[in-house]
Design a protein around this motif. Structure first.
Motif, PDB file in Angstrom:
ATOM      1  N   LEU A 136      10.683  -2.014  14.640  1.00  0.00           N
ATOM      2  CA  LEU A 136       9.792  -2.739  13.744  1.00  0.00           C
ATOM      3  C   LEU A 136      10.542  -3.157  12.493  1.00  0.00           C
ATOM      4  N   GLU A 137       9.934  -4.071  11.754  1.00  0.00           N
ATOM      5  CA  GLU A 137      10.541  -4.573  10.532  1.00  0.00           C
ATOM      6  C   GLU A 137      10.240  -3.588   9.412  1.00  0.00           C
ATOM      7  N   CYS A 138      11.277  -3.007   8.824  1.00  0.00           N
ATOM      8  CA  CYS A 138      11.002  -2.132   7.697  1.00  0.00           C
ATOM      9  C   CYS A 138      12.220  -1.987   6.821  1.00  0.00           C
ATOM     10  N   HIS A 139      12.009  -1.312   5.711  1.00  0.00           N
ATOM     11  CA  HIS A 139      13.086  -0.978   4.809  1.00  0.00           C
ATOM     12  C   HIS A 139      13.469   0.452   5.192  1.00  0.00           C
ATOM     13  N   ILE A 144      11.426   4.237   4.460  1.00  0.00           N
ATOM     14  CA  ILE A 144      10.718   4.996   5.493  1.00  0.00           C
ATOM     15  C   ILE A 144      11.331   6.393   5.605  1.00  0.00           C
ATOM     16  N   GLN A 145      12.646   6.425   5.475  1.00  0.00           N
ATOM     17  CA  GLN A 145      13.357   7.688   5.532  1.00  0.00           C
ATOM     18  C   GLN A 145      12.882   8.594   4.377  1.00  0.00           C
ATOM     19  N   GLN A 146      12.684   7.968   3.226  1.00  0.00           N
ATOM     20  CA  GLN A 146      12.239   8.703   2.039  1.00  0.00           C
ATOM     21  C   GLN A 146      10.858   9.336   2.292  1.00  0.00           C
ATOM     22  N   VAL A 147       9.984   8.583   2.951  1.00  0.00           N
ATOM     23  CA  VAL A 147       8.638   9.080   3.242  1.00  0.00           C
ATOM     24  C   VAL A 147       8.712  10.296   4.174  1.00  0.00           C
ATOM     25  N   LEU A 148       9.486  10.124   5.238  1.00  0.00           N
ATOM     26  CA  LEU A 148       9.579  11.176   6.232  1.00  0.00           C
ATOM     27  C   LEU A 148      10.197  12.446   5.627  1.00  0.00           C
ATOM     28  N   GLN A 149      11.192  12.225   4.775  1.00  0.00           N
ATOM     29  CA  GLN A 149      11.865  13.340   4.124  1.00  0.00           C
ATOM     30  C   GLN A 149      10.868  14.108   3.244  1.00  0.00           C
ATOM     31  N   ASN A 150      10.050  13.324   2.562  1.00  0.00           N
ATOM     32  CA  ASN A 150       9.039  13.907   1.692  1.00  0.00           C
ATOM     33  C   ASN A 150       8.062  14.766   2.499  1.00  0.00           C
ATOM     34  N   PHE A 151       7.612  14.238   3.619  1.00  0.00           N
ATOM     35  CA  PHE A 151       6.694  14.983   4.485  1.00  0.00           C
ATOM     36  C   PHE A 151       7.344  16.282   4.957  1.00  0.00           C
ATOM     37  N   LEU A 152       8.620  16.163   5.357  1.00  0.00           N
ATOM     38  CA  LEU A 152       9.342  17.324   5.867  1.00  0.00           C
ATOM     39  C   LEU A 152       9.498  18.381   4.781  1.00  0.00           C
ATOM     40  N   MET A 153       9.807  17.909   3.568  1.00  0.00           N
ATOM     41  CA  MET A 153      10.002  18.826   2.453  1.00  0.00           C
ATOM     42  C   MET A 153       8.699  19.569   2.166  1.00  0.00           C
ATOM     43  N   ASN A 154       7.569  18.838   2.184  1.00  0.00           N
ATOM     44  CA  ASN A 154       6.258  19.468   1.977  1.00  0.00           C
ATOM     45  C   ASN A 154       5.986  20.527   3.037  1.00  0.00           C
ATOM     46  N   CYS A 164       4.852   7.926  -1.258  1.00  0.00           N
ATOM     47  CA  CYS A 164       4.854   7.755   0.198  1.00  0.00           C
ATOM     48  C   CYS A 164       3.770   6.776   0.631  1.00  0.00           C
ATOM     49  N   ALA A 165       2.610   6.996   0.095  1.00  0.00           N
ATOM     50  CA  ALA A 165       1.478   6.151   0.477  1.00  0.00           C
ATOM     51  C   ALA A 165       1.748   4.698   0.076  1.00  0.00           C
ATOM     52  N   GLN A 166       2.318   4.526  -1.118  1.00  0.00           N
ATOM     53  CA  GLN A 166       2.608   3.173  -1.605  1.00  0.00           C
ATOM     54  C   GLN A 166       3.631   2.485  -0.700  1.00  0.00           C
ATOM     55  N   ILE A 167       4.653   3.242  -0.297  1.00  0.00           N
ATOM     56  CA  ILE A 167       5.696   2.663   0.563  1.00  0.00           C
ATOM     57  C   ILE A 167       5.097   2.212   1.884  1.00  0.00           C
ATOM     58  N   ILE A 168       4.312   3.112   2.476  1.00  0.00           N
ATOM     59  CA  ILE A 168       3.724   2.776   3.775  1.00  0.00           C
ATOM     60  C   ILE A 168       2.762   1.597   3.632  1.00  0.00           C
ATOM     61  N   LYS A 169       2.027   1.590   2.507  1.00  0.00           N
ATOM     62  CA  LYS A 169       1.081   0.500   2.273  1.00  0.00           C
ATOM     63  C   LYS A 169       1.844  -0.819   2.139  1.00  0.00           C
ATOM     64  N   ALA A 170       2.957  -0.768   1.408  1.00  0.00           N
ATOM     65  CA  ALA A 170       3.769  -1.969   1.239  1.00  0.00           C
ATOM     66  C   ALA A 170       4.300  -2.479   2.573  1.00  0.00           C
ATOM     67  N   TYR A 212      10.095  -4.419 -12.953  1.00  0.00           N
ATOM     68  CA  TYR A 212       9.614  -3.034 -12.915  1.00  0.00           C
ATOM     69  C   TYR A 212       8.621  -2.802 -11.789  1.00  0.00           C
ATOM     70  N   ARG A 213       8.082  -3.871 -11.291  1.00  0.00           N
ATOM     71  CA  ARG A 213       7.160  -3.764 -10.162  1.00  0.00           C
ATOM     72  C   ARG A 213       7.810  -3.016  -8.998  1.00  0.00           C
ATOM     73  N   ASP A 214       9.162  -3.169  -8.874  1.00  0.00           N
ATOM     74  CA  ASP A 214       9.872  -2.549  -7.756  1.00  0.00           C
ATOM     75  C   ASP A 214      10.172  -1.072  -8.001  1.00  0.00           C
ATOM     76  N   ASN A 215       9.962  -0.646  -9.225  1.00  0.00           N
ATOM     77  CA  ASN A 215      10.236   0.752  -9.543  1.00  0.00           C
ATOM     78  C   ASN A 215       9.008   1.589  -9.194  1.00  0.00           C
ATOM     79  N   TYR A 216       9.199   2.509  -8.234  1.00  0.00           N
ATOM     80  CA  TYR A 216       8.015   3.216  -7.728  1.00  0.00           C
ATOM     81  C   TYR A 216       7.342   4.075  -8.790  1.00  0.00           C
TER      82      TYR A 216
END
Lengths: 123, 597
Positions: free
Chosen positions: B486-489, B493-503, B563-569, A85-89
């Motif tokens: 860069l190394e990313c998922h 990242i797409q999800q973050v950007l989409q979220n920003f755009l939607m806002n 978004c913040a969590q993804i970028i932090k990760a 569940y850690r992977d579930n945002y």
């Protein structure tokens, strides 16, 4: 004395956590399912919730959202046997995520750190 | 005129009739004097045709008596056939076959001396003379044809056997063209249309390079039996070391097919065998003479149903022997068979190859199927053990947890303290095993991958453009990071950007400007989404990325948190600010890999 609400559908685990948290000096209350847990959040105003994820009926993730919707200042510790569940945002909104273990040290320390932090922030 | 007289033959008319004939013929009177003769006979004798009438024909034939018994004695009954010799003007004896028949002739001069001599005096004799050499030659040809037939038959059987490789077939073809029992050419060259289908290329050749070699080989082979296989093997051995010269020649032989007037190309396309004498002028012939050395040679096309495959070029460069009609005929027959064998072999190899491919594919499929089954079984086992392991976890937590509680509650001197501690330890071990097991079974998280950030930014923005359809919002993309990766998922990242755009879109419901901008910054890449909306209250600035905080009437309030969590990760940072001239900026910075600077 800080009040900790334990939400878990396993009676023996509730007893274990209750025993250990009390020994650590907290006041405890237990709920055997998520719905009851939500009710206690409203009525008993706990300082922290230890929330199981996999429960019959409403699961812990939904419960987490509902708790935060009511009062997003209550810290929630997700306590689950499933590290996946850690992977579930959706779980990222919780203050902490603890994998269940017969060694409750990690849980106790996490609870203590959060409550001490709150206390420090308030004072 | 009486009835008998009506049967008389006007031999002057007959004489005029067959004077011009190429068949050797003559008519003699009862005295053996030539009354009429043909051009054909004149040619055999080597005399002018006009010189023949009046001559005594017995002078030309040997033995003369043989003829005498017929016409000269008046006893010819017709149909007599004799083997004689004819002596021509040079004194040569030509073997001939003579057939004769007698008839009553009308006197040359009505009322002349012949009239008084009676019927016997009017008896004439007709001779048909045949040059026996021609006949002999025809017999020889027939015999030669018959002699070659078994060989051709053997060749065809051998070539169709499909046990030979293409190289072996080519070799066999050339051996048959040159071997003593075969077509007896001195040298043979084989050219095939190459894989590209654009040129004829010399493949292989057979033949001695000089007279000594030739003598040795032909001597070696002189007494060999005519069996094809023995011929092939023995010939193969005796010429093994002598082919260097001809193979050096054949390797030079290349003719582009587009050169369609070239003798070889033409012979191939017209499917015709050709004999090239030393004086023939034709495109490509000089080139061939250059390769072969100038003597006469023969060309036979190798043709199959689908078209030409090549040519055989053969000559008698060593013996200098003339290439006869028969040689040519056999070469063509043989070439036809060879072409069929070549096609056969190619088809066979093709089939063989496909069979191997099929077998391999079949084997692979079987293996894949087994692997799949095994994986499926493993996966079921994995799922089952995952479920079991999970189910065991909660009871273990209770057992071990209480054992620890007991341990703490018991005095260390109490033996139960030790027992409870053993339970706690053993449970801990079991938990570890389960943890490892689940760790092993759980599918790996999608790995991060090297991603060109701008490509991702542009793609996301363009996809978002579709959302703007019908709205009064303008979207600009200013990608400024070039090929920086860069190394990313990428999905996250797409999800973050989409979220920003939607806002940004929701912040200006009545239209405005949205800009996506990427720029390199110190140690990382920055992506900003700028809008021209009302911005946010400064007091809310700090809580924008907190969970469940939302300035909007709807929405979970989790969007920016996630978004913040993804970028932090990803080891990056997020932020938001009001722009000095109105609107808000939401941004994130992702770190570049260290070695990339």
């Amino acid at each position: 004395m800080a009040k900790v609400l334990i939400v878990d559908d396993e009676p023996h685990l509730r007893l274990l956590y209750e025993t250990e948290l009390r020994r650590a000096g907290y006041e405890t209350m237990t709920a055997s399912n998520a719905a009851q847990g939500l009710e206690f959040v409203d009525t008993m105003r706990p300082d922290l919730v230890v929330l199981d994820i996999r429960m019959a009926g409403m699961d812990g993730i939904e419960a987490l959202q509902r708790i935060l919707e009511r009062n997003n200042s209550i810290p929630v510790v997700l306590n689950t046997a499933f590290s996946s569940y850690r992977d579930n945002y959706l779980t990222w909104a919780a203050d902490a995520y603890v994998t269940k273990s017969s060694d409750v040290t990690e849980l106790l320390e996490t609870v203590k750190n959060i409550l001490d932090g709150r206390l420090a922030a308030r004072s | 005129m009486s009835g008998a007289e009506s049967q008389l033959v006007r031999h002057d008319i007959v004489a005029a009739g067959f004077r011009g004939s190429r068949e050797p013929m003559l008519i003699v009177d009862a005295d053996g004097r030539v009354v009429a003769a043909s051009e054909g006979l004149a040619a055999l004798l080597g005399l002018p045709v006009d010189a023949l009438p009046g001559e005594i024909c017995a002078d030309w034939f040997l033995p003369a008596e043989a003829l005498g018994g017929c016409a000269l004695l008046g006893g010819c009954q017709g149909g007599l056939q004799r083997q004689l010799h004819l002596r021509n003007v040079h004194g040569d004896l030509v073997p001939v076959e003579v057939t004769c028949s007698s008839f009553q002739a009308e006197p040359l001069m009505p009322g002349g001396e012949g009239e008084a001599d009676g019927p016997d005096a009017r008896r004439h004799c007709y001779f048909h003379v045949q040059d026996a050499r021609v006949r002999q030659h025809e017999d020889q040809v027939r015999a030669a044809r018959l002699a070659k037939l078994p060989l051709l038959n053997q060749v065809s059987e051998a070539l169709y056997g499909a046990h030979l490789t293409l190289d072996q077939i080519l070799q066999a073809i050339l051996i048959c063209v040159t071997a003593g029992q075969g077509l007896r050419f001195n040298r043979a060259f084989l050219l095939l249309v190459d894989e590209s289908g654009t040129r004829l290329r010399g493949e292989v050749a057979i033949g001695p390079s000089n007279a000594e070699e030739a003598a040795r080989i032909w001597h070696d082979l002189a007494d060999r039996p005519a069996d094809l296989f023995e011929m092939m093997t023995s010939y193969d051995q005796s010429i093994k070391n002598t082919n260097a010269a001809v193979n050096a020649i054949v390797r030079r032989m290349t003719v582009p097919l587009e050169h369609d007037e070239h003798l070889l190309v033409r012979a191939m396309h017209e499917r015709r065998v050709a004999r090239v004498t030393s004086d023939l002028q034709w495109p490509g012939v000089d080139e061939l003479r250059g390769w072969l050395g100038g003597g006469p040679f023969a060309v036979a096309p190798l043709t199959i149903r689908s078209g030409p495959v090549g040519v055989i070029v053969a000559d008698n460069a060593i013996s200098g022997q003339e290439i006869g009609d028969l040689d040519l005929e056999f070469l063509q027959m043989f070439a036809n068979q060879s072409a069929a064998a070549i096609e056969n072999s190619r088809l066979y190899r093709e089939l063989e190859k496909r069979l191997v491919d099929l077998r391999r594919a079949h084997h692979q499929q079987k293996e894949d199927q087994q692997t799949l089954l095994r994986m499926e079984r493993l996966s079921v086992m994995g799922e089952t053990s995952a479920i079991v392991a999970h189910e065991l976890r909660n009871p273990l937590v209770a057992i071990g947890g209480f054992a620890r509680t007991l341990t703490r509650n018991l005095d260390e001197s109490d033996p139960n303290h030790r027992f409870a501690s053993i339970i706690a330890d053993e449970v801990a071990r079991m938990e570890e095993i389960i943890h490892d097991l689940l760790d092993f079974i759980r599918p790996r998280k999608m790995l991060r991958q090297e991603t060109v950030l701008d490509a991702l930014v542009v793609e996301t923005a363009e996809r978002f453009r579709a959302e703007l359809e019908g709205s009064a919002i303008r979207l600009d993309v200013e990608a400024g990071c070039g090929e920086a990766a860069l190394e990313c998922h990428p999905g996250e990242i797409q999800q973050v950007l989409q979220n920003f755009l939607m806002n940004a879109m929701q912040a200006q419901a009545f239209g405005g400007q949205v800009t996506v901008r990427s720029t390199p910054v110190d140690g990382g890449l920055k992506v900003e989404v700028l809008d021209s909306g009302p911005g946010f209250a400064e007091a809310d600035g700090k809580r924008l990325f907190s969970p469940f905080f939302s300035t909007k009437p709807t929405g979970s309030g989790l969007g920016l948190t996630i978004c913040a969590q993804i970028i932090k990760a990803h080891g990056g940072v997020t932020g938001a600010a009001n722009r000095p001239d109105g609107g808000a900026t939401f941004w994130f910075i992702l770190p570049l890999p260290r070695d990339a600077g």
